[in-house]
Write a protein that holds these residues in place. Structure first.
Motif, PDB file in Angstrom:
ATOM      1  N   VAL A   1     -12.018  61.085 -71.187  1.00  0.00           N
ATOM      2  CA  VAL A   1     -10.643  59.984 -71.588  1.00  0.00           C
ATOM      3  C   VAL A   1     -10.051  59.835 -70.455  1.00  0.00           C
ATOM      4  N   VAL A   2      -9.878  58.419 -70.181  1.00  0.00           N
ATOM      5  CA  VAL A   2      -9.180  57.782 -69.092  1.00  0.00           C
ATOM      6  C   VAL A   2      -7.863  57.154 -69.573  1.00  0.00           C
ATOM      7  N   ALA A   3      -6.784  57.364 -69.091  1.00  0.00           N
ATOM      8  CA  ALA A   3      -5.725  56.678 -69.446  1.00  0.00           C
ATOM      9  C   ALA A   3      -4.764  55.945 -68.522  1.00  0.00           C
ATOM     10  N   ARG A   4      -3.746  55.141 -68.632  1.00  0.00           N
ATOM     11  CA  ARG A   4      -3.186  54.536 -67.520  1.00  0.00           C
ATOM     12  C   ARG A   4      -1.559  54.499 -68.333  1.00  0.00           C
ATOM     13  N   GLU A   5      -0.611  54.067 -67.427  1.00  0.00           N
ATOM     14  CA  GLU A   5       0.820  53.833 -67.769  1.00  0.00           C
ATOM     15  C   GLU A   5       0.679  52.699 -68.506  1.00  0.00           C
TER      16      GLU A   5
ATOM     17  N   ASN B   1       1.454  47.453 -65.145  1.00  0.00           N
ATOM     18  CA  ASN B   1       0.346  48.370 -64.960  1.00  0.00           C
ATOM     19  C   ASN B   1      -1.083  47.920 -65.252  1.00  0.00           C
ATOM     20  N   PHE B   2      -0.905  46.961 -66.294  1.00  0.00           N
ATOM     21  CA  PHE B   2      -2.467  46.488 -66.538  1.00  0.00           C
ATOM     22  C   PHE B   2      -3.009  45.713 -65.560  1.00  0.00           C
ATOM     23  N   ILE B   3      -2.153  44.847 -65.077  1.00  0.00           N
ATOM     24  CA  ILE B   3      -2.324  44.090 -63.851  1.00  0.00           C
ATOM     25  C   ILE B   3      -2.882  44.842 -62.644  1.00  0.00           C
ATOM     26  N   PHE B   4      -2.146  46.175 -62.338  1.00  0.00           N
ATOM     27  CA  PHE B   4      -2.636  46.555 -61.091  1.00  0.00           C
ATOM     28  C   PHE B   4      -3.945  47.509 -61.736  1.00  0.00           C
ATOM     29  N   SER B   5      -4.227  47.844 -62.801  1.00  0.00           N
ATOM     30  CA  SER B   5      -5.462  48.446 -63.245  1.00  0.00           C
ATOM     31  C   SER B   5      -6.552  47.467 -62.977  1.00  0.00           C
TER      32      SER B   5
ATOM     33  N   LEU C   1      -6.853  45.359 -60.365  1.00  0.00           N
ATOM     34  CA  LEU C   1      -6.927  45.070 -59.105  1.00  0.00           C
ATOM     35  C   LEU C   1      -7.274  46.576 -58.420  1.00  0.00           C
ATOM     36  N   GLY C   2      -7.478  47.686 -59.330  1.00  0.00           N
ATOM     37  CA  GLY C   2      -8.225  48.942 -58.997  1.00  0.00           C
ATOM     38  C   GLY C   2      -7.171  49.960 -58.205  1.00  0.00           C
ATOM     39  N   ILE C   3      -5.680  49.592 -58.490  1.00  0.00           N
ATOM     40  CA  ILE C   3      -4.776  50.295 -57.726  1.00  0.00           C
ATOM     41  C   ILE C   3      -4.054  51.046 -58.723  1.00  0.00           C
ATOM     42  N   ASP C   4      -4.233  51.231 -59.931  1.00  0.00           N
ATOM     43  CA  ASP C   4      -3.425  51.839 -61.095  1.00  0.00           C
ATOM     44  C   ASP C   4      -3.511  53.562 -60.865  1.00  0.00           C
ATOM     45  N   ALA C   5      -2.474  54.023 -61.510  1.00  0.00           N
ATOM     46  CA  ALA C   5      -2.449  55.510 -61.456  1.00  0.00           C
ATOM     47  C   ALA C   5      -3.087  55.829 -62.926  1.00  0.00           C
TER      48      ALA C   5
ATOM     49  N   SER D   1     -18.928  73.542 -68.511  1.00  0.00           N
ATOM     50  CA  SER D   1     -18.346  74.850 -68.089  1.00  0.00           C
ATOM     51  C   SER D   1     -16.970  75.153 -67.993  1.00  0.00           C
ATOM     52  N   ARG D   2     -16.351  73.790 -67.690  1.00  0.00           N
ATOM     53  CA  ARG D   2     -14.881  73.724 -67.560  1.00  0.00           C
ATOM     54  C   ARG D   2     -14.199  72.375 -68.031  1.00  0.00           C
ATOM     55  N   ILE D   3     -13.030  72.299 -68.118  1.00  0.00           N
ATOM     56  CA  ILE D   3     -12.302  71.149 -68.209  1.00  0.00           C
ATOM     57  C   ILE D   3     -11.540  70.631 -67.058  1.00  0.00           C
ATOM     58  N   GLU D   4     -11.544  69.318 -66.547  1.00  0.00           N
ATOM     59  CA  GLU D   4     -11.099  68.868 -65.496  1.00  0.00           C
ATOM     60  C   GLU D   4      -9.950  67.777 -65.887  1.00  0.00           C
ATOM     61  N   PHE D   5      -8.713  68.203 -65.675  1.00  0.00           N
ATOM     62  CA  PHE D   5      -7.789  67.244 -66.022  1.00  0.00           C
ATOM     63  C   PHE D   5      -6.883  66.778 -64.716  1.00  0.00           C
ATOM     64  N   GLU D   6      -6.869  65.468 -64.343  1.00  0.00           N
ATOM     65  CA  GLU D   6      -6.338  64.788 -63.184  1.00  0.00           C
ATOM     66  C   GLU D   6      -5.510  63.667 -63.374  1.00  0.00           C
ATOM     67  N   GLN D   7      -4.196  63.858 -62.794  1.00  0.00           N
ATOM     68  CA  GLN D   7      -3.166  63.078 -62.967  1.00  0.00           C
ATOM     69  C   GLN D   7      -2.959  62.428 -61.773  1.00  0.00           C
ATOM     70  N   GLY D   8      -2.909  61.205 -61.650  1.00  0.00           N
ATOM     71  CA  GLY D   8      -2.838  60.273 -60.620  1.00  0.00           C
ATOM     72  C   GLY D   8      -1.537  59.398 -60.560  1.00  0.00           C
ATOM     73  N   SER D   9      -1.317  59.065 -59.340  1.00  0.00           N
ATOM     74  CA  SER D   9      -0.028  58.090 -59.044  1.00  0.00           C
ATOM     75  C   SER D   9      -0.321  57.297 -57.878  1.00  0.00           C
TER      76      SER D   9
END
Length: 250
Positions: free
Chosen positions: A23-27, A32-36, A38-42, A51-59
């Motif tokens: 699942v990939v989410a943005r602000e 923020n949609f415009i930034f997404s 352009l590929g510079i969104d968080a 074997s695991r859960i990967e949770f990544e929070q970007g800014s």
């Protein structure tokens, strides 16, 4: 702050190198949609592998990625939030404005306006959340609402599938872990196997070792000691004659 979903997928039998859940989410927000675009969104990413859960929070400044194995996951959860109180407040405020004008048409117009605004607010701001709690008590979760621009939406049934996949993977791991004998004693009639002492035993299993019986030395009975009745010399119960005077003992 609630996010919006950019993309998501749930697979019960993923291909090689593919995750079970991603699942990939943005602000939220237009910019923020415009930034997404352009590929510079968080973005925030929730990914489940075998074997695991990967949770990544970007800014915009960077990101933090947490990798949690299934053995360190205490619980999973999901839920929803309905903003009916705020929507009802908007509708009531519009009715108040219409009644304050003391006009039937104004009251009707504000009634329709309040119904439309409160309805849109309710639909667009319903929030869903899902995540997990690890052994340290840390919570990793994504809270999101409906995305109008991307058109992506996850409902409660799909969240239930996501949690079901995670629970099934954890249960599958626990079933295998329950079959591992850690040497705590006999379980189900089987004795604990010794720990491997070489890499060959790790990959090929323990060597077949046939136990050889060890012959125990025969325990000889100890002869009782005594004294010769004639000369007093020390004798044993096995003696026939006294070694000192030659007296016949038996």
């Amino acid at each position: 702050m609630a996010l919006v979903i950019k993309s998501w997928s749930v697979k019960s039998h993923p291909g090689a190198g593919e995750p079970y859940v991603k699942v990939v989410a943005r602000e939220s927000g237009f910019w923020n949609f415009i930034f997404s675009l352009l590929g510079i969104d968080a973005t925030t990413t929730f990914q489940v592998t075998g074997s695991r859960i990967e949770f990544e929070q970007g800014s915009l400044s960077g990101f933090i990625r947490r990798l949690t194995t299934f053995e360190h996951i205490c619980s999973t959860f999901y839920g929803r939030f309905k903003p009916w109180k705020t929507a009802l407040g908007i509708f009531g405020f519009c009715l108040f404005l219409g009644s304050a004008m003391q006009s039937g048409w104004a009251l009707f117009a504000f009634f329709v306006l309040g119904a439309v605004i409160s309805g849109l607010y309710y639909v667009l701001n319903r929030q869903l959340t899902f995540g997990f709690t690890d052994a340290a008590g840390e919570v990793a979760a994504i809270t999101f609402k409906r995305s109008v621009i991307e058109g992506q939406e996850i409902n409660e049934e799909q969240l239930h599938k996501i949690i079901g996949v995670i629970e099934n993977l954890i249960k599958h791991r626990d079933d295998h872990a329950g079959e591992v004998d850690i040497g705590s004693g006999s379980q189900g009639g089987r004795m604990a196997s010794p720990a491997p002492t070489s890499l060959r035993q790790v990959f090929n299993g323990p060597d077949e070792v046939t136990a050889k019986p060890v012959a125990s030395a025969a325990v000889q009975p100890t002869a009782q000691t005594g004294a010769c009745p004639k000369c007093g010399n020390s004798i044993t119960s096995d003696d026939v004659f006294c070694g000192g005077c030659g007296h016949k003992l038996k």
